[in-house]
Design a protein around this motif. Structure first.
Motif, PDB file in Angstrom:
ATOM      1  N   THR A 150       0.829  -1.203   0.000  1.00 37.56           N
ATOM      2  CA  THR A 150       0.000   0.000   0.000  1.00 37.56           C
ATOM      3  C   THR A 150       0.866   1.256   0.000  1.00 37.56           C
ATOM      4  OG1 THR A 150      -1.729  -1.168   1.210  1.00 37.56           O
ATOM      5  CG2 THR A 150      -1.828   1.242   1.221  1.00 37.56           C
TER       6      THR A 150
ATOM      7  N   THR B  69       0.936   4.132  -2.844  1.00 39.55           N
ATOM      8  CA  THR B  69       0.677   5.524  -2.469  1.00 39.55           C
ATOM      9  C   THR B  69       1.795   6.425  -2.971  1.00 39.55           C
ATOM     10  OG1 THR B  69      -0.510   4.779  -0.503  1.00 39.55           O
ATOM     11  CG2 THR B  69       0.253   7.063  -0.522  1.00 39.55           C
TER      12      THR B  69
ATOM     13  N   THR C 106      -5.795   8.351  -0.377  1.00 37.26           N
ATOM     14  CA  THR C 106      -5.947   7.091   0.360  1.00 37.26           C
ATOM     15  C   THR C 106      -6.357   6.010  -0.640  1.00 37.26           C
ATOM     16  OG1 THR C 106      -8.263   7.609   0.858  1.00 37.26           O
ATOM     17  CG2 THR C 106      -6.605   8.240   2.488  1.00 37.26           C
TER      18      THR C 106
ATOM     19  N   VAL D 279      -8.760   5.187  -5.586  1.00 38.76           N
ATOM     20  CA  VAL D 279      -7.879   6.266  -5.142  1.00 38.76           C
ATOM     21  C   VAL D 279      -8.753   7.480  -4.807  1.00 38.76           C
ATOM     22  CG1 VAL D 279      -5.982   7.796  -5.790  1.00 38.76           C
ATOM     23  CG2 VAL D 279      -6.009   5.418  -6.594  1.00 38.76           C
TER      24      VAL D 279
END
Length: 775
Positions: free
Chosen positions: A12, A16, A28, A41
């Motif tokens: 993750t 990101t 996020t 997203v």
């Protein structure tokens, strides 16, 4: 993307960072449901996007195709919301970053498309069916212009290559469900696959399912997920959509017909496209449940993999009872094109008419007779559009209606058809080519019209040349339907309606059966022992013999393969007595045995006369007798031989085409390979089913003998009849023969495939499992 070495947290974080670096977005991430690795997203100001990660096997070309498809549909002005690519800061359609593990992370940011999926808005009104049909047609038309070198790719969902999943049917445990899948793939192979190469092709979406179609009331609002795009027959797009969007419909064919009508108004469908539509719909569902079975072995807890599995099974079960012709007619019921129009009279009317004007001794096969309306390749098709794998018909040797053979006959028929009293190139050209397949001694031809007529002529030649009348014949043999042929066919004169005994000039020798005959179990001595029986009988006859006629392999006698040295020994006795040796190759010649072109070659002998029929014309009525020049001259005693239609130009053209196809398509070697595979599979079944007493054969001449007792060899006559009728209901045509009608005879067109053989073996295994002695 498989990343077992990367923790979920680290993954993750990497994504990101990728989004922030390449797109300048602080956001996020939320993993989305589904089989692909996609993330929602969400930015700080509530903007939404979808990040689609690429699998390791995803090429740049595949990504370009997906991008081109979406952009083309936007340019076409279809008024659809589509997942358009958001370029990176450098203008690229794909973002890349090297992870700590050294693995390359690749992804695309797509515009988020809000909306409700088709499957979440039920029930469906007619207006939505219409909207979908028009939308798919417009998409197909718009995408026709897309050209990309990687568009010819394939993947596991490729509907034009669905045959790749057929071997995995065995992963499904439920026998009834396996039965459904066998039928679906049979329909696909026999109805769809032969037509697909000639249908219009272009880039298609290839996954318009009920999750990927977004709706706004009764209008199609958007289409998602272009990741499966590939070049395919265009009809596959419609078939895939129909498979999924009608999953929850009580009458899926009626709902589909509304979509088809709307599609047809925008992009007219051909009769061939309408014909393949139902098999393609069923096949897409079959592929989905097979892939689910494969995935269950990997991770049975991943619910997103199985979300539509039971709905697909429910629909497949419903479709299993609908004949292809009925389904196609229903699907096309609202348009001006109608498949299966030329089916002719109903079966009940035809049976009534047949009983009134056809002789009662002319029988129809099977407990429930079939009305066959078309043949193609290794398949026959009935009144209901059902295909049958023909493992029974050794006449259409190179396949039903082989285009080269058909063309040869049509072309010559339009030019000239006459008789052998005139000169024409075809007669001598064909005779030379036919003789070139035989030993040098066999160099002179007579042409007639059927196996019966050819055997009758061979008998006449033997009697004329020797000046004698007595003939030796093999017990259980069959040589034709004329009066003289019935007289030399124990299969007939010892059977129902026969005299029960031979004529005084006919002498029956034992069938050289290594399984249940008098010399079984003698190993290498078996052939000589049976051959010496011929000598013993000759010595008991008080008159000189004209000859000995035998099938090279005994077909009606039970698919019997004579043991080694049988012909050598028998022929030696016959020739010592001044007789001629005739081999009947009507059912065994032209490469069927695989290792040799003629079955008599297996015994390393050269007969005096060879008789040919059935496969010689691939369904056209023709036959031949080939002998030595010396014997032919001995037959020329002043009486002219003339057959009105024998050796006519059309027959010669067809016969020559058959020889060319056998050579060009390598069918003799093909028969050897497929035959070996079949015999290996059948031998494996024999170990698991006590009803199977013996498996024997060469190439594509195979027999499976059923017995109720492996020790006494008591024949399983009733069980054999039940089995062939059950196999008929499963789409496979076979027959029974042998003295006890307990031998399943397998003599298919030479073009049958490995997939055909495997289907037969799987289904035979299923049916034998449910068949018990005395059933």
């Amino acid at each position: 993307m498989s990343t077992p070495e990367i923790s979920k947290k680290n993954m993750t974080a990497a994504i990101t960072t990728l989004v922030e670096k390449e797109y300048g977005l602080t956001a996020t991430l939320t993993r989305l449901a589904g089989e692909n690795e996609n993330y929602l997203v969400k930015t700080g100001n509530n903007e939404l996007f979808v990040l689609k990660l690429a699998h390791k096997q995803t090429t740049s070309g595949m990504i370009e195709i997906e991008h081109l498809a979406v952009e083309r549909l936007i340019d076409a002005g279809l008024d659809l919301r589509l997942p358009r690519v958001v370029p990176t800061g450098t203008g690229s359609i794909e973002a890349r970053a090297l992870m700590e593990t050294g693995e390359l992370l690749r992804g695309r940011l797509l515009e988020f498309i809000p909306g409700r999926a088709w499957c979440d808005v039920l029930p469906v009104a007619a207006a939505r069916f219409e909207s979908l049909g028009q939308t798919i047609a417009k998409i197909n038309i718009a995408m026709e212009v897309i050209v990309h070198p990687d568009a010819g790719r394939t993947h596991q969902w490729d509907l034009a290559r669905a045959e790749q999943h057929r071997p995995s049917i065995s992963l499904v445990d439920d026998p009834q469900r396996r039965r459904i899948l066998e039928q679906v793939f049979h329909f696909y192979a026999a109805i769809a696959m032969p037509r697909l190469p000639d249908l219009p092709r272009s880039l298609i979406h290839a996954d318009i399912n009920d999750d990927n179609v977004l709706v706004d009331k009764d209008r199609i609002q958007g289409i998602l997920d272009f990741g499966d795009c590939l070049e395919n027959p265009v009809i596959c797009d419609l078939a895939i959509a129909l498979a999924y969007v009608t999953l929850d419909e009580e009458d899926p064919l009626e709902a589909s017909s509304q979509i088809v009508e709307a599609y047809h108004r925008i992009r007219p469908l051909s009769l061939d496209e309408l014909t393949v539509l139902f098999p393609l719909i069923c096949t897409r569902l079959a592929v989905s449940v097979i892939i689910a079975a494969q995935r269950r072995l990997i991770d049975p807890t991943r619910e997103s993999w199985f979300v539509s599995e039971e709905r697909a099974w429910k629909k497949l079960t419903f479709f299993a009872g609908i004949p292809p012709a009925d389904a196609a007619i229903h699907l096309a019921s609202k348009i001006d094109s109608a498949p299966y129009e030329e089916r002719g009279k109903s079966i009940s009317i035809l049976m009534e008419q047949r009983q009134g004007c056809i002789a009662p001794s002319v029988s129809a096969a099977y407990e429930t007779p079939l009305k066959i309306i078309r043949g193609k390749g290794q398949y026959l098709y009935d009144f209901y559009g059902r295909p049958f794998l023909d493992l029974y018909n050794n006449v259409c040797h190179v396949g039903h209606c082989h285009p080269k053979v058909v063309e040869a006959g049509q072309k010559q028929m339009a030019k000239l058809n006459t008789n052998t009293r005139y000169l024409y190139d075809g007669l001598s050209d064909y005779a030379q080519k036919l003789c070139s397949t035989l030993p040098q001694e066999l160099s002179t031809c007579f042409f007639v019209n059927s196996g019966s007529e050819a055997n009758e002529l061979a008998l006449r030649i033997a009697k004329t040349v020797t000046g004698r009348s007595d003939m030796l014949v093999v017990d259980g043999a069959y040589h034709g339907h004329t009066g003289a042929m019935i007289d030399i066919s124990p299969y007939k004169f010892m059977g129902k309606g026969g005299k029960g005994k031979p004529e005084p000039w006919v002498h029956v020798v034992p069938l050289a059966d290594g399984y249940r005959g008098q010399y079984r179990g003698q190993g290498q001595k078996t052939g000589k022992a049976y051959g010496d029986e011929v000598g013993k009988i000759i010595r008991r006859i008080d008159r000189p013999i004209a000859g000995f006629i035998t099938e090279s392999l005994l077909s009606c006698g039970g698919q019997v393969i004579p043991p080694k040295n049988y012909f050598k020994t028998a022929f030696a006795h016959v020739r010592a007595a001044g007789g001629l040796c005739i081999t009947d190759e009507v059912q065994t010649g032209f490469g069927r045995v695989g290792t040799h072109f003629w079955a008599f070659e297996l015994q390393e002998v050269i007969p005096d006369i060879v008789v040919m029929g059935k496969p010689i014309g691939n369904g056209h009525p023709m036959s031949a007798v080939v002998t030595s020049r010396k014997i032919a001259e001995g037959f020329a005693n002043g009486m002219e031989f003339f057959a009105t239609f024998g050796g006519n130009p059309v027959s010669c053209a067809i016969g020559e085409a058959v020889l060319e196809v056998i050579e060009e398509e390598g069918l003799q070697e093909h028969a050897r390979k497929i035959g070996e595979h079949m015999l290996k599979g059948l031998s494996a079944l024999k170990k698991n089913h006590t009803l199977v007493g013996d498996v024997r054969g060469l190439g594509l001449f195979i027999g499976v003998e059923l017995v109720v007792d492996l020790q006494t060899l008591a024949p399983a006559t009733k069980e054999a009849s039940v089995l062939v009728n059950r196999l008929r209901s499963r789409g496979i045509l076979l027959g029974v023969d042998g003295p006890f009608s307990n031998v399943i005879k397998i003599k298919p067109p030479m073009i049958m495939t490995l997939a055909d053989a495997d289907m037969f073996l799987r289904i035979l295994d299923d049916e034998l499992t449910g068949l018990h002695p005395g059933i």
